[in-house]
Design a protein around this motif. Structure first.
Motif, PDB file in Angstrom:
ATOM      1  N   SER A 246    -109.770 -54.087 -11.177  1.00 15.26           N
ATOM      2  CA  SER A 246    -108.917 -53.152 -10.434  1.00 15.26           C
ATOM      3  C   SER A 246    -109.754 -52.062  -9.785  1.00 15.26           C
ATOM      4  O   SER A 246    -109.540 -51.710  -8.619  1.00 15.26           O
ATOM      5  CB  SER A 246    -107.899 -52.502 -11.372  1.00 15.26           C
ATOM      6  N   VAL A 247    -110.724 -51.527 -10.547  1.00 16.25           N
ATOM      7  CA  VAL A 247    -111.574 -50.464 -10.012  1.00 16.25           C
ATOM      8  C   VAL A 247    -112.343 -50.963  -8.791  1.00 16.25           C
ATOM      9  O   VAL A 247    -112.376 -50.315  -7.736  1.00 16.25           O
ATOM     10  CB  VAL A 247    -112.558 -49.956 -11.103  1.00 16.25           C
ATOM     11  N   VAL A 248    -112.930 -52.154  -8.932  1.00 12.69           N
ATOM     12  CA  VAL A 248    -113.767 -52.678  -7.849  1.00 12.69           C
ATOM     13  C   VAL A 248    -112.925 -52.984  -6.611  1.00 12.69           C
ATOM     14  O   VAL A 248    -113.309 -52.647  -5.482  1.00 12.69           O
ATOM     15  CB  VAL A 248    -114.530 -53.927  -8.323  1.00 12.69           C
ATOM     16  N   LEU A 249    -111.763 -53.593  -6.819  1.00 14.47           N
ATOM     17  CA  LEU A 249    -110.926 -53.920  -5.664  1.00 14.47           C
ATOM     18  C   LEU A 249    -110.426 -52.652  -4.966  1.00 14.47           C
ATOM     19  O   LEU A 249    -110.330 -52.616  -3.742  1.00 14.47           O
ATOM     20  CB  LEU A 249    -109.753 -54.805  -6.091  1.00 14.47           C
ATOM     21  N   LEU A 250    -110.159 -51.617  -5.754  1.00 19.02           N
ATOM     22  CA  LEU A 250    -109.748 -50.352  -5.153  1.00 19.02           C
ATOM     23  C   LEU A 250    -110.886 -49.755  -4.317  1.00 19.02           C
ATOM     24  O   LEU A 250    -110.664 -49.208  -3.226  1.00 19.02           O
ATOM     25  CB  LEU A 250    -109.316 -49.376  -6.255  1.00 19.02           C
ATOM     26  N   LEU A 251    -112.112 -49.880  -4.829  1.00 13.56           N
ATOM     27  CA  LEU A 251    -113.285 -49.416  -4.066  1.00 13.56           C
ATOM     28  C   LEU A 251    -113.361 -50.119  -2.718  1.00 13.56           C
ATOM     29  O   LEU A 251    -113.591 -49.496  -1.672  1.00 13.56           O
ATOM     30  CB  LEU A 251    -114.567 -49.704  -4.857  1.00 13.56           C
ATOM     31  N   ILE A 252    -113.154 -51.437  -2.760  1.00 11.94           N
ATOM     32  CA  ILE A 252    -113.239 -52.204  -1.515  1.00 11.94           C
ATOM     33  C   ILE A 252    -112.115 -51.808  -0.565  1.00 11.94           C
ATOM     34  O   ILE A 252    -112.325 -51.684   0.648  1.00 11.94           O
ATOM     35  CB  ILE A 252    -113.237 -53.719  -1.818  1.00 11.94           C
ATOM     36  N   LEU A 253    -110.941 -51.559  -1.143  1.00  8.72           N
ATOM     37  CA  LEU A 253    -109.812 -51.115  -0.315  1.00  8.72           C
ATOM     38  C   LEU A 253    -110.152 -49.800   0.399  1.00  8.72           C
ATOM     39  O   LEU A 253    -109.905 -49.635   1.598  1.00  8.72           O
ATOM     40  CB  LEU A 253    -108.568 -50.944  -1.198  1.00  8.72           C
ATOM     41  N   ILE A 254    -110.744 -48.865  -0.352  1.00  8.09           N
ATOM     42  CA  ILE A 254    -111.132 -47.583   0.257  1.00  8.09           C
ATOM     43  C   ILE A 254    -112.132 -47.804   1.390  1.00  8.09           C
ATOM     44  O   ILE A 254    -112.006 -47.228   2.478  1.00  8.09           O
ATOM     45  CB  ILE A 254    -111.733 -46.641  -0.815  1.00  8.09           C
ATOM     46  N   LEU A 255    -113.098 -48.672   1.136  1.00  5.86           N
ATOM     47  CA  LEU A 255    -114.112 -48.962   2.166  1.00  5.86           C
ATOM     48  C   LEU A 255    -113.465 -49.514   3.429  1.00  5.86           C
ATOM     49  O   LEU A 255    -113.758 -49.082   4.548  1.00  5.86           O
ATOM     50  CB  LEU A 255    -115.144 -49.945   1.613  1.00  5.86           C
ATOM     51  N   VAL A 256    -112.547 -50.476   3.235  1.00  3.44           N
ATOM     52  CA  VAL A 256    -111.880 -51.095   4.389  1.00  3.44           C
ATOM     53  C   VAL A 256    -111.068 -50.059   5.151  1.00  3.44           C
ATOM     54  O   VAL A 256    -111.117 -49.997   6.390  1.00  3.44           O
ATOM     55  CB  VAL A 256    -110.993 -52.273   3.924  1.00  3.44           C
ATOM     56  N   LEU A 257    -110.359 -49.198   4.414  1.00  4.17           N
ATOM     57  CA  LEU A 257    -109.574 -48.154   5.071  1.00  4.17           C
ATOM     58  C   LEU A 257    -110.464 -47.220   5.892  1.00  4.17           C
ATOM     59  O   LEU A 257    -110.141 -46.868   7.026  1.00  4.17           O
ATOM     60  CB  LEU A 257    -108.793 -47.342   4.028  1.00  4.17           C
ATOM     61  N   LEU A 258    -111.617 -46.824   5.297  1.00  2.00           N
ATOM     62  CA  LEU A 258    -112.527 -45.932   6.012  1.00  2.00           C
ATOM     63  C   LEU A 258    -113.054 -46.586   7.283  1.00  2.00           C
ATOM     64  O   LEU A 258    -113.131 -45.957   8.342  1.00  2.00           O
ATOM     65  CB  LEU A 258    -113.692 -45.527   5.102  1.00  2.00           C
TER      66      LEU A 258
END
Lengths: 267, 268
Positions: A246-258
């Motif tokens: 969950s932590v890692v996927l959330l990190l990737i989500l943040i990256l994609v949003l940025l």
């Protein structure tokens, strides 16, 4: 929601928040020096140390640390031997670590259950010893980075200039290796060896998009990592998901949003 | 500290800044530099020219202590390089392509990093340091860029940033590694004009690696003073200049911009 107030969840949260400061911090130095893959390599090798720890009955994270340290020095040696193909040394050490780990794990057939917990993390099984280790690592890393912030910056930005200025470059390179090994072995139980790299590199990837100065990039990586750690653990607790993932996927989500936001602003 | 180091440098313009004796260096089996003897005196301007693989960068790396010569010895400011401690006396401008343009760092952060040496290992950035950075930016006419990310600047502006970083310590010796690579001709001329001006009006010794023959020859003469293998040394000696000048930080940095502006505007 009951899970959020349980003791094991709160321990997980404390451990996660501490690693959320140190891992992206060391990761930023590695990424900016184009050594992003080193985190992954050290994590794979430290799994072999964890396996040996189980086999001979020594605290696994301590053995993992010893192996990660040995690997970081081996990488430096190999990097010098293959100067122009430095990434080769990373591939060699990484596969060597995985091979050694699987060999040691098959030797001790009894602890198969624990294998997955170190590969993918098992943050809910953090005990007090683990928390003390993670806390000590956090204190050491923060102290050293604060003490030598200027020098670490110059070394990362322009290693030749650091040497010409008379800085002990070798000493600082060893310091970065040791601190990275410390952080990785301390975070294995939290996100797992296969996912440690994400906590090191993705916040740095985000900061490359938004930070203008080095100071900003330091703040950015920590804020983003903490958002992902706290948000990911909460989500995992509430919906019963795998915490590390969950932590890692959330990190990737943040990256994609940025990335999307940056594109949006440009157009 | 500053007083102590300053007093060691006599103003007679005859001190040997770099002394190389019987230097030999080879990579694998290929000997790049053979039995090189060369010395650079205070306020000399030395242009180091050579084709790729001639050993320019190798020699530079030996002088700043990043490589050890196979044979021979190097002295800096009269001290053997192994014992040399006053690295803050040397300013170093790297090749333009030595950093990643995406690196998140502002112009001010880069310039301040010129101060991060051995003597500042455990001290914080002080108010005086920040003033020095402002002075260096002012001298290079880049103060309005101070909060810009380095990757956003043009090649010529980046070169000024690195020159400002090298100047922040008021160096006695300035080492430039192919400073004009990848910069358009007009900007190159402005940069070279600036360098020449600093040489003529301030007490700085120059060692510059370059591939640009025209610019080097126009200032340092048509013929090399010495040749070693494919390495050529073009020199303008200090005694060709008017007189010896003080090497004073506040004077040189603050005066630099003023005196440059009086002579000819510099094209960015």
């Amino acid at each position: 929601m009951d899970i959020l107030s349980t003791e094991f969840f709160q321990r997980a949260l404390i451990g996660g928040v501490l690693i959320g400061v140190t891992a992206p911090l060391m990761g930023l130095f590695l990424v900016l020096r184009r050594l992003a893959m080193i985190g992954d390599t050290l994590a794979h090798v430290s799994i072999a140390g964890v396996a040996l720890g189980f086999l001979i009955g020594v605290y696994p994270i301590a053995m993992g640390l010893v192996f990660a340290l040995a690997a970081s020095f081996a990488i430096e040696k190999l990097r010098r031997a293959y100067k122009t193909y430095a990434e080769l040394s990373i591939a060699i050490i990484m596969s060597g670590g995985v091979a050694l780990a699987s060999l040691l794990f098959t030797l001790g057939k009894g602890f198969n259950v624990n294998v997955t917990s170190y590969l993918f993390g098992s943050i809910y099984t953090l005990d007090n010893t683990d928390l003390i280790v993670i806390g000590a690592v956090t204190v050491i890393v923060l102290f050293m980075v604060k003490l030598h912030f200027k020098e670490l910056f110059l070394l990362t930005f322009d290693e030749d200039a650091a040497a010409v200025n008379g800085l002990p470059v070798r000493y600082f390179n060893i310091m970065i290796s040791v601190l990275t090994a410390l952080v990785i072995s301390a975070s294995i139980k939290i996100v797992g060896a296969l996912l440690v790299s994400a906590l090191l590199t993705i916040p740095a990837a985000c900061s490359l998009i938004i930070a203008r100065s080095f100071k900003q990039s330091i703040i950015t990586v920590v804020v983003i990592a903490e958002l992902a750690v706290i948000g990911g653990l909460m989500a995992a607790g509430v919906w019963n998901l795998a915490p590390g993932a969950s932590v890692v996927l959330l990190l990737i989500l943040i990256l994609v949003l940025l990335l999307a936001m940056k594109r949006g602003f440009k157009i | 500290m500053a007083e102590h180091t300053k007093s060691k440098f006599n103003p007679s313009c005859h001190q040997e800044i770099i002394t190389m004796q019987n230097i030999t260096f080879s990579y694998e089996q290929k000997q790049v530099i053979t039995d090189l003897n060369f010395s650079i005196k205070e306020r000399d301007f030395v242009g180091l020219i050579g084709s790729n693989g001639a050993g320019k960068t190798t020699l530079l790396r030996m002088i700043v202590g990043l490589l050890k010569p196979e044979h021979g010895s190097i002295s800096l400011f009269g001290e053997p390089i192994g014992k040399f401690k006053h690295w803050e006396r040397i300013g170093y401008v790297p090749q333009k392509n030595s950093f990643n343009p995406l690196f998140p760092v502002t112009v001010r952060e880069v310039i301040l990093s010129g101060l991060y040496g051995r003597s500042k290992l455990f001290s914080r950035i002080s108010k005086a340091d920040l003033v020095k950075a402002e002075d260096a930016m002012h001298a290079m006419q880049i103060e309005d860029l101070s909060n810009k990310r380095i990757g956003q600047l043009s090649g010529g502006q980046q070169q000024r940033v690195f020159l400002a970083r090298a100047l922040i310590n008021n160096p006695a010796l300035l080492i430039l590694d192919e400073p004009t690579v990848g910069i358009d001709v007009e900007t190159q001329e402005g940069f070279f004009h600036m360098i020449k001006h600093m040489h003529q009006h301030h007490n700085i010794t120059f060692l510059m690696v370059s591939h640009d023959m025209d610019m080097v020859r126009s200032y340092l003469g048509q013929e090399p003073l010495q040749q070693n293998g494919k390495l050529k040394f073009y020199v303008k000696h200090s005694h060709e200049l008017e007189n010896c000048v003080e090497n004073d930080l506040t004077h040189s940095l603050k005066g630099l911009r003023q005196s440059m502006n009086q002579r000819a505007p510099v094209v960015i």
